[in-house]
Design an enzyme around this catalytic site. Structure first.
Site, short mmCIF file in Angstrom:
data_model
loop_
_atom_site.label_atom_id
_atom_site.label_comp_id
_atom_site.label_asym_id
_atom_site.label_seq_id
_atom_site.Cartn_x
_atom_site.Cartn_y
_atom_site.Cartn_z
N ALA A 1 0.82 -1.22 0.00
CA ALA A 1 0.00 0.00 0.00
C ALA A 1 0.85 1.27 0.00
CB ALA A 1 -0.93 -0.02 1.22
N PHE A 2 2.02 1.17 0.67
CA PHE A 2 2.87 2.36 0.76
C PHE A 2 3.28 2.86 -0.62
CE2 PHE A 2 5.35 5.12 3.43
CZ PHE A 2 6.43 5.49 2.64
N HIS B 1 4.06 -0.12 12.66
CA HIS B 1 4.23 0.01 11.21
C HIS B 1 2.88 0.25 10.52
CE1 HIS B 1 5.68 -1.43 7.12
NE2 HIS B 1 6.55 -0.52 7.48
N1 LIG Z 1 2.04 -4.59 6.38
C1 LIG Z 1 1.47 -4.23 5.17
C2 LIG Z 1 2.20 -3.62 4.17
N2 LIG Z 1 3.51 -3.35 4.36
C3 LIG Z 1 4.42 -3.07 3.26
C4 LIG Z 1 4.40 -1.59 2.83
O1 LIG Z 1 3.16 -1.26 2.20
C5 LIG Z 1 5.53 -1.33 1.84
O2 LIG Z 1 5.34 -2.14 0.69
C6 LIG Z 1 6.89 -1.63 2.45
O3 LIG Z 1 7.01 -0.91 3.68
C7 LIG Z 1 8.03 -1.21 1.49
O4 LIG Z 1 7.96 0.16 1.20
N3 LIG Z 1 1.62 -3.28 2.99
C8 LIG Z 1 0.27 -3.54 2.77
O5 LIG Z 1 -0.25 -3.25 1.70
N4 LIG Z 1 -0.46 -4.15 3.76
C9 LIG Z 1 0.09 -4.50 4.95
O6 LIG Z 1 -0.62 -5.06 5.84
C1 LIG Z 2 0.60 -3.15 8.40
C2 LIG Z 2 1.95 -3.68 8.59
O1 LIG Z 2 2.93 -3.12 8.19
C3 LIG Z 2 2.05 -4.89 9.48
O2 LIG Z 2 1.33 -5.94 8.86
C4 LIG Z 2 3.48 -5.32 9.71
O3 LIG Z 2 3.40 -6.28 10.74
P1 LIG Z 2 4.28 -6.06 12.06
O4 LIG Z 2 3.82 -4.74 12.67
O5 LIG Z 2 3.94 -7.25 12.96
O6 LIG Z 2 5.72 -6.03 11.64
#
Ligand SMILES: Nc1c(NC[C@H](O)[C@H](O)[C@H](O)CO)[nH]c(=O)[nH]c1=O
Ligand SMILES: CC(=O)[C@@H](O)COP(=O)(O)O
Length: 156
Positions: free
Chosen positions: A56-57, A88
């Protein structure tokens, strides 16, 4: 009195969908819902482009590039951010929501926020075509309404 209701005008509409691969078991259902909603409301499949990003980021970066290209009448963003053990989640949700809002404001292209931000997997699944509807379909209807509303307003 003129009522602007974004009613379908029948013109061609080109749509870009930006979808995150993270939690793809959810986002693939969101994408199906969005595509189905668009086609059921008269959008040709040839007028729907899909871009996959890692998470999503990364959505706002690609959404901005597509919206600014001038090739699309609307953009739909789809993702599923599910809370984990750390903070996060909060940073990802904040970044993607602010980023997607900025795309629409900066470009003037209707950009829908179809990123689920949930505490549990069940909450995400339920909003991707199960008990709580499909956020992708919701975004499809909203982007078409916004496109037609902008076209109506452009004539006044
Ligand atoms: N934890 C989730 C993520 N994390 C990844 C970030 O979106 C991004 O791709 C990474 O930090 C590299 O820049 N993304 C989601 O879409 N959903 C999650 O639950
Ligand atoms: C939304 C996130 O980035 C999350 O799913 C990452 O999981 P965690 O906070 O246990 O490292």
């Amino acid at each position: 009195m003129t009522i602007f209701n974004g009613k379908y005008t029948g013109n061609q509409r080109k749509i870009a969908i930006v979808v995150a691969r993270f939690n793809s078991f959810v986002t693939e259902e969101l994408l199906t819902g969005a595509q189905d909603g668009l086609v059921r409301h008269g959008v040709a499949t040839a007028d729907i482009d899909v871009a996959w990003v890692p998470g999503a980021f990364e959505i706002p970066t690609i959404a901005k590039q597509l919206a600014a290209s001038g090739r699309y009448d609307g953009v739909i963003t789809l993702g599923a951010v599910i809370r984990g053990e750390t903070s996060h989640y909060d940073y990802v949700c904040g970044a993607v929501s602010r980023g997607v809002a900025e795309v629409g404001l900066a470009t003037g292209v209707p950009t829908m926020f179809g990123v689920l931000t949930t505490d549990t997997v069940d909450q995400a699944i339920n909003r991707a075509g199960v008990k709580s509807g499909n956020k992708g379909t919701d975004c499809a209807l909203s982007v078409l309404e916004m496109i037609d509303l902008k076209r109506q307003l452009a004539t006044v």
